[in-house]
Write an enzyme that holds these catalytic residues in place. Structure first.
Site, short mmCIF file in Angstrom:
data_model
loop_
_atom_site.label_atom_id
_atom_site.label_comp_id
_atom_site.label_asym_id
_atom_site.label_seq_id
_atom_site.Cartn_x
_atom_site.Cartn_y
_atom_site.Cartn_z
N HIS A 65 -32.27 -0.41 12.07
CA HIS A 65 -31.73 -0.44 13.44
C HIS A 65 -30.22 -0.29 13.32
O HIS A 65 -29.62 -0.85 12.40
CB HIS A 65 -32.01 -1.79 14.12
CG HIS A 65 -33.46 -2.10 14.31
ND1 HIS A 65 -34.22 -1.48 15.26
CD2 HIS A 65 -34.28 -2.96 13.67
CE1 HIS A 65 -35.47 -1.96 15.20
NE2 HIS A 65 -35.52 -2.85 14.24
N ASP A 124 -41.00 -3.89 4.42
CA ASP A 124 -40.86 -3.87 5.89
C ASP A 124 -39.48 -3.32 6.27
O ASP A 124 -38.86 -3.79 7.24
CB ASP A 124 -41.09 -5.26 6.50
CG ASP A 124 -41.44 -5.17 7.99
OD1 ASP A 124 -41.60 -4.05 8.51
OD2 ASP A 124 -41.54 -6.22 8.64
N ASN A 169 -43.99 2.91 14.35
CA ASN A 169 -44.13 1.94 15.45
C ASN A 169 -43.26 2.31 16.65
O ASN A 169 -42.96 1.49 17.49
CB ASN A 169 -43.88 0.50 14.99
CG ASN A 169 -42.47 0.24 14.55
OD1 ASN A 169 -41.71 1.18 14.33
ND2 ASN A 169 -42.10 -1.01 14.41
ZN LIG Z 1 -43.26 -3.57 9.75
#
Ligand SMILES: [Zn+2]
Length: 448
Positions: free
Chosen positions: A318, A314, A101
């Site tokens: 970060h 998921d 992503n």
């Molecule tokens: Zn995700």
């Protein structure tokens, strides 16, 4: 010692979970070809077999995490497959289905081929990246179907993704996927509902993630996605469902015979919106937001009943200095693949669910959902991806010891059980309880 070839082994002296059920006092033989030969009692070893005494522990299939973000290529400073896959082994995971992503999104056959090739010799676990379903992928999907398990569509904005702009756009994307015969996996949150929430929020509410991204956003988006999928004939899987009502829409569509499925994530089964709000440094800020205790209970009930049979983490790494920004500027998501198996034990314990149902959700169920034959199960012919688990000893999560790059965890300090002691990938030892063993052996699962 690193093995050049897998050694044939007979594991005995413990319990086996085959991906669906437990077998007490059972044994398993794995061949020199990296596949399971037989599972049963009192097996006769072949002359070349190494005998492994599992000392009363549990031997089970390597976990399949159907939803991780490793950010390679492009954003390796946040993770990358090298550290991400080492973290996966720490969590008992031997197969990851991964979503890009960050740029470049996987919108063409060439990009997917380059990604799959670039991970050889880097990943310590087997891998299958999803394609990206955006307008840029229109016209390219037919060439991508043999290279990925499904294509990911963001129906709402999230960190690193703007989301589909309109129902017409969703319809165009879903029609394209239906034409290419590929399943759509979707992040469902409705931008308009979230926009409205931000307009009416009081200053206090504007700091609460579950107010700014309410259940209604997920429910409206899932309802729209199901309607469009039914209309144009798309196979749809809704990822990381966070609300009971959202999950029930998926269950209802499936009952009516539509090819609609869904999954949830460990945090929606273990955390609440209040806890997430109170956690320091936005550590539990995640999209979709963590919801109410009733949602947590409702999702666990559906998992236990086999109606919401798949769980994926998921995992979204970060750096902590980015999470420490003020709430509205902090990225959403957190690492978690690195403790997936212990988290699943916590799910079973806290909700009093049958352990086999909970473990199926991260082994056989995702493998079946995404067509990964030979993964997530222990039966003759399956890949000898094995995890040896200490199911009893309780340990405390220490984020500084986790192998993934972020070096922090929303579960830091939690007391959990179910720690992986050793891991084998296709018959080769790859994790010895303290760190990875040997060179990275992960392979792409596509093309099949
Ligand atoms: Zn995700």
């Amino acid at each position: 010692m690193t093995e050049d070839k897998p050694v044939s082994r007979l594991f005995r002296g413990g319990r086996i979970f085959d991906g669906r059920q437990f077998h007490e006092n059972s044994e398993i033989r794995c061949g020199g070809d990296g596949l399971v030969v037989e599972v049963g009692q009192n097996l006769t070893p072949a002359p070349e077999d190494e005998i492994v005494d599992i000392e009363g522990h549990l031997l089970m299939p390597g976990l399949v995490d159907c939803h991780v973000h490793f950010r390679e290529p492009g954003l390796e400073r946040k993770e990358g497959y090298s550290t991400g896959s080492a973290g996966a082994l720490h969590g008992g995971v031997t197969t990851v289905l991964e979503i890009q992503n960050n740029p470049p999104l996987m919108v063409s056959r060439e990009l997917l081929e380059a990604k799959l090739e670039g991970l050889k010799g880097v990943s310590r676990v087997d891998y299958a990246p999803y394609g990206s379903l955006t307008l840029d992928a229109i016209g390219a999907l037919a060439g991508m179907t043999s290279l990925c398990p499904a294509v990911k569509c963001f129906l709402g904005c999230s960190t690193g993704a703007g989301g589909v702009k309109s129902r017409d756009e969703m319809k165009a994307l879903f029609t394209e996927a239906a034409g290419a015969g590929i399943q759509v996996v979707a992040h469902c949150e409705d931008n308009a509902v979230m926009e409205r929430a931000s307009q009416i929020a009081s200053p206090d509410e504007a700091l609460r993630h579950d107010f700014m991204r309410p259940s209604e956003a997920e429910i409206v988006s899932i309802r729209d996605a199901i309607e469009v999928a039914e209309e144009v004939g798309t196979r749809l899987h809704v990822f990381h469902i966070s609300s009971e009502a959202g999950a029930r829409l998926v269950v209802e569509a499936a009952k009516q015979g539509f090819p609609v499925t869904g999954s949830t994530a460990p945090h929606y089964l273990l955390l609440t919106g209040d806890e997430a709000h109170e956690a320091p440094e936005n550590r539990m800020k995640v999209n979709p937001s963590v919801k109410s205790p009733d949602d947590r209970r409702g999702l666990a009930k559906l998992l236990g009943e086999g109606l919401l049979p798949v769980v994926g983490t998921d995992h979204a790494p970060h750096p902590l200095d980015e999470k420490r920004r003020p709430y509205s500027k902090a990225p959403s998501g957190f690492p978690s693949v690195d403790i997936l198996l212990p988290l699943m034990f916590a799910v079973a314990d806290r909700h009093d669910l049958p352990l086999e149902t909970v473990l199926s959700a991260v082994t056989s169920a995702p493998a079946e959902e995404f067509g990964l034959s030979g993964k997530g199960a222990l039966a003759p012919g399956c890949s000898a991806d094995l995890v040896l688990v200490d199911t009893e000893s309780v340990f405390q999560v220490d984020e500084s010891l986790l192998p993934s790059r972020s070096k922090w965890s929303p579960y830091h300090g939690w007391e959990l059980r179910g720690r992986p002691l050793k891991v084998w990938l296709r018959g080769r030892p790859v994790w010895d309880g303290s760190g990875p063993v040997g060179v990275p052996l992960g392979r792409p699962l596509f093309p099949k």
